[in-house]
Design a protein around this motif. Structure first.
Motif, short mmCIF file in Angstrom:
data_model
loop_
_atom_site.label_atom_id
_atom_site.label_comp_id
_atom_site.label_asym_id
_atom_site.label_seq_id
_atom_site.Cartn_x
_atom_site.Cartn_y
_atom_site.Cartn_z
N VAL A 187 24.31 30.45 101.55
CA VAL A 187 25.22 30.16 101.59
C VAL A 187 25.94 29.89 102.90
N TYR A 275 28.59 32.82 88.34
CA TYR A 275 29.70 32.87 88.68
C TYR A 275 30.30 34.34 88.59
N GLY A 277 34.29 35.99 87.68
CA GLY A 277 35.25 35.47 87.94
C GLY A 277 35.33 34.37 89.11
N SER A 278 36.15 34.19 90.75
CA SER A 278 36.14 32.96 91.29
C SER A 278 34.35 33.29 91.92
N TRP A 279 33.77 34.20 92.19
CA TRP A 279 33.23 34.09 93.13
C TRP A 279 31.52 33.38 92.72
N ASP A 280 30.90 32.85 93.67
CA ASP A 280 29.49 32.58 93.04
C ASP A 280 28.61 33.54 94.19
N SER A 317 30.20 34.32 97.17
CA SER A 317 31.13 33.61 98.36
C SER A 317 32.45 33.29 97.48
N GLY A 318 33.18 32.94 97.43
CA GLY A 318 34.75 33.38 96.93
C GLY A 318 35.88 33.11 97.83
N PRO A 319 36.86 33.32 97.27
CA PRO A 319 37.89 32.77 98.42
C PRO A 319 38.47 34.18 98.78
N SER A 322 42.81 31.47 101.91
CA SER A 322 43.54 30.04 101.65
C SER A 322 41.59 29.98 102.20
N GLY A 323 41.13 30.80 102.66
CA GLY A 323 39.62 30.34 102.80
C GLY A 323 38.85 30.84 101.97
N VAL A 324 37.60 30.17 103.04
CA VAL A 324 36.54 31.03 101.64
C VAL A 324 35.30 31.52 102.81
#
Lengths: 475, 266
Positions: A187, A275, A277-280, A317-319, A322-324
């Motif tokens: 990443v 995944y 949740g919203s994370w890779d 990697s995830g939110p 408002s960024g990553v």
């Protein structure tokens, strides 16, 4: 005989090696007379000889074994053809695309080059890329090829470069890709921890488009899609990195001619991702080799090889806001130098990275990264370090910044990428501007600028500042 | 007694009439909610192939051809989007995926085929142009009713269609301070929108240029966004539209970002 050591130019993602090899190691294969274009290390310019490397006979034997793997894979999962595949027309007519591209880079500053170095224009090339892709059996089969016909005016050479050439087989819960292919893991942005696949640093430092940083691997890639995760297995033949050479780059120290023994046998990479949740999240495992050579003096000459390397790591990697947010870590097990006593081979390392990117204005994105390389057995490294050589820190820190701004309906892209070697006191700046004249034609101007301590991993390239220009017509 | 019953009947009649009139003229929030529902959520899933023309003030044109797949997850507004770019040739094979959430930032990924790179991207969907067009990401995947305060201005006609005219003011800071929309009173589609800045200057104009019924859903099959300041405009024509095609959830994953599903990408 006194040991003459110098370090290879390298990128922060790759271990820097000392070009001396004081201990006798495994017998090197005798030269078979096969020459390949491995650019490092370079011959002294006086003779103007092409650099040599030895192709191991075992390597040539490996290629058919990959095909066997591929064939076995296709047969094994043949029963799992997607619905409708049997009735579908067998093969589609391939789509042909490609581009014409001209790229040149001019050296900045009054630098004294060796007579054999392309000094004023280290890069001046024109290439035609032809790309064909297609499929059949309702998507069960796919294939792609990408071949560059290259005229290198800087060195007066022409070649055909097979960048990718592979066949795909897609079943419901598996897919297989066999052939030359690019694999990208991790990443991080232009720093590499778990992506141990071959790279072309010559192209990168010369300002070629980013896709030329990645070299294809001759590999079979198997993707499994069980419910709990995606599993990717890559079995590949060894391919070295392409490192800056003295045909185009001004490098410190003396040039060395060496025969390189390329590893035989398959390299293995395993990636498990899912995944959360919203994370890779992903875990990585590589059984590979360093892709820059370690050299040793044998009699009056030099011989080199690519020491074994195991790497294990993870990324997330995830939110965030408002960024990553991107996190990556890896442990490099330097198999041939586990005690750190061999100065020719990089010590084992732990690598850690944290990055964050977010939009800071309309069509403007900022990305920052912090990266640390922790050399293990630093005391052993210091003890065996040849006299007179600058010592590397136990902890090496690098920070990066990427600023990208689009303007004029994204026809103009302004970009700055900066590496800052925190511990080594050097830096590397890549400003660029790309303008799309139309959908088919774009041009880019930019620069590769190295600043700071000349013994740092970026600073060593200090005589190679350049401005470059690329023009591409795509069809 | 008779007077009382007549009085009650009158009250009841008035109440009924007033209730009927309330029903005939829903609140501005309801109109916008229904319009968003119709525009962005019709059917359980959707496959479209679209051609986008980006035209600069000099008339010079750029083209994007893409396949869009969309699937709604449950009734809470969560959606998945998948976009495959067929043209231009230089970006062919690039794929883009959005996991859209009603109450927080969307997750977005892009796959760049030249380097086989899947990357999560950070972008402010309210301000980012979608592939250089005059549409923002938000215009493509939708905003939420609660992002703006809405008021019904009047009922009128627009090009022969009966419409509600609604004024919307964003609650948080945005690139516009006021939006006027014309929403079809029968089909619930937005037929026109105008965005204004703080000085009352027109910024952008959206128009639905062609509307037809597809698989039982009223659908805008051609739309344009004009940038009033720069003179640039973007026209989108939907060449193929299908609803309820049966997209699987797992289509919206890294696997298919890297290997586009040929069944749907044609």
């Amino acid at each position: 005989m006194s040991r003459e050591c110098k370090h290879l130019v390298n990128h922060p993602g790759i271990v820097r090696k000392w070009v001396c090899y004081p201990r006798q190691r495994d017998a090197v294969n005798p030269s078979l007379g096969a020459r390949c274009g491995h650019p490092w290390p370079q011959t002294p310019s006086a003779g103007g000889n092409a650099p040599t490397c030895v192709v191991s006979p075992a390597l040539t034997r490996q290629t058919p074994s990959i095909l066997h793997f591929a064939l076995a894979g296709v047969l094994a999962w043949g029963a799992g053809l997607p619905a409708g595949a049997a009735e579908a027309p067998p093969l589609e007519i391939p789509e042909i695309h490609g581009f014409l591209q001209a790229h040149g880079a001019a050296r900045l500053g009054g630098v004294d080059c060796d007579p054999g170095t392309a000094c004023d224009l280290p890069f001046n090339e024109q290439r035609l890329q032809l790309k064909a892709e297609g499929g059949g059996f309702a998507g069960a089969l796919g294939y792609a090829g990408k071949i560059d016909l290259l005229h290198d005016a800087a060195l007066g050479e022409s070649e055909a470069d097979v960048r990718e050439l592979y066949a795909d087989y897609n079943a419901d819960r598996y897919s297989v890709r066999a052939g030359r292919q690019v694999v990208t893991w991790g990443v991080a942005d232009l720093l590499f921890i778990n992506d141990t696949f071959p790279k072309d640093w010559t192209a990168f430092y010369g300002g070629l488009p980013l896709e030329y940083l990645k070299r294809g691997s001759d590999a079979m890639r198997l993707d499994l899609f069980p419910d709990f995760a995606d599993v990717q297995l890559v079995l590949a033949d060894f391919r070295p990195d392409r490192l800056p050479d003295r045909e185009r780059f001004v490098l410190p120290g003396q040039a060395i001619q060496a025969e390189l023994d390329e590893p035989s046998g398959l390299e293995v990479g395993l990636r498990v991702s899912r995944y959360v949740g919203s994370w890779d999240g992903a875990l990585y495992l590589s059984r590979t080799h360093y892709r820059a050579p370690a050299l040793r003096q044998v009699g009056a000459g030099w011989q080199g090889g690519f020491p074994r390397l195991n790497a294990v790591g993870a990324s997330l990697s995830g939110p965030l806001g408002s960024g990553v947010l991107s996190l990556e870590a890896g442990y490099y097990d330097s198999v041939d130098d586990r005690d750190g006593n061999d100065p020719a081979i990089g010590n084992s390392q732990t690598r850690l990275l944290a990055g964050y990117s977010r939009q800071i204005g309309a069509d403007t994105t900022l990305g920052v990264q912090g990266y640390v390389e922790w050399m293990h057995d630093h005391a052993a490294y210091r003890r065996t370090l040849p006299a007179g050589q600058p010592e590397r820190d136990e902890l090496r820190g690098v920070a990066t910044l990427r600023l990208t701004r689009f303007q004029m309906h994204q026809t103009l892209r302004l970009s700055l990428f900066a590496f800052w070697g925190i511990s080594e006191g050097d830096g590397y700046l890549i400003p660029s501007a790309r303008y799309a004249f139309s959908d088919a034609l774009w041009g880019e101007v930019g620069a590769n600028l190295v600043v700071g301590d000349r013994s740092g991993q970026f600073g060593v390239l200090g005589d190679n500042d350049n401005v470059y220009m690329t023009l591409r017509y795509a069809f | 007694m008779k007077f009382l019953s007549s009085f009650l009947a009158l009250i009841l009649t008035l109440a009924l009439v007033s209730a009927a009139s309330v029903q005939a003229q829903p609140g501005a929030d309801d109109i916008i909610a229904r319009s968003l529902e119709t525009f962005y959520y019709s059917g359980d899933d959707q496959r479209t192939r679209a051609t986008m023309r980006l035209v600069n003030p000099q008339g010079k044109e750029r083209r994007r051809v893409m396949t869009l797949l969309r699937k709604d997850l449950g009734g809470a507004g969560e959606q998945r989007y998948y976009i495959y770019f067929h043209e231009p040739a230089d970006v062919k094979g690039t794929t883009f995926m959005v996991w859209k959430y009603p109450a927080r930032e969307d997750d977005r990924w892009i796959f760049i085929p030249a380097i086989k790179l899947v990357r999560r991207i950070a972008a402010d969907d309210k301000r980012s142009s979608f592939v250089g067009s005059d549409f923002t990401y938000e215009d493509v995947s939708g905003r939420e009713v609660g992002d703006e305060s809405h008021s019904l201005l009047d009922e009128t006609d627009l090009d022969g269609r009966p419409v509600y005219r609604i004024e919307s003011v964003p609650k948080a800071k945005a690139d516009y301070v006021r939006r006027l929309s014309w929403v079809d009173r029968e089909r619930w589609l937005p037929l026109k929108e105008e965005y204004y800045d703080g000085r009352g200057e027109l910024l952008r104009t959206f128009t639905a240029d062609a509307v037809r019924e597809v698989d039982g859903h009223w659908t805008v099959t051609q739309r344009t966004m004009r940038d009033a300041q720069s003179g640039h405009h973007t026209e989108v024509v939907y060449d193929e539209i299908n609803y309820g095609v049966g997209l699987n959830d797992d289509l919206f994953s890294e696997r298919y970002l890297q290997r586009p599903p040929r069944q749907w990408i044609r």
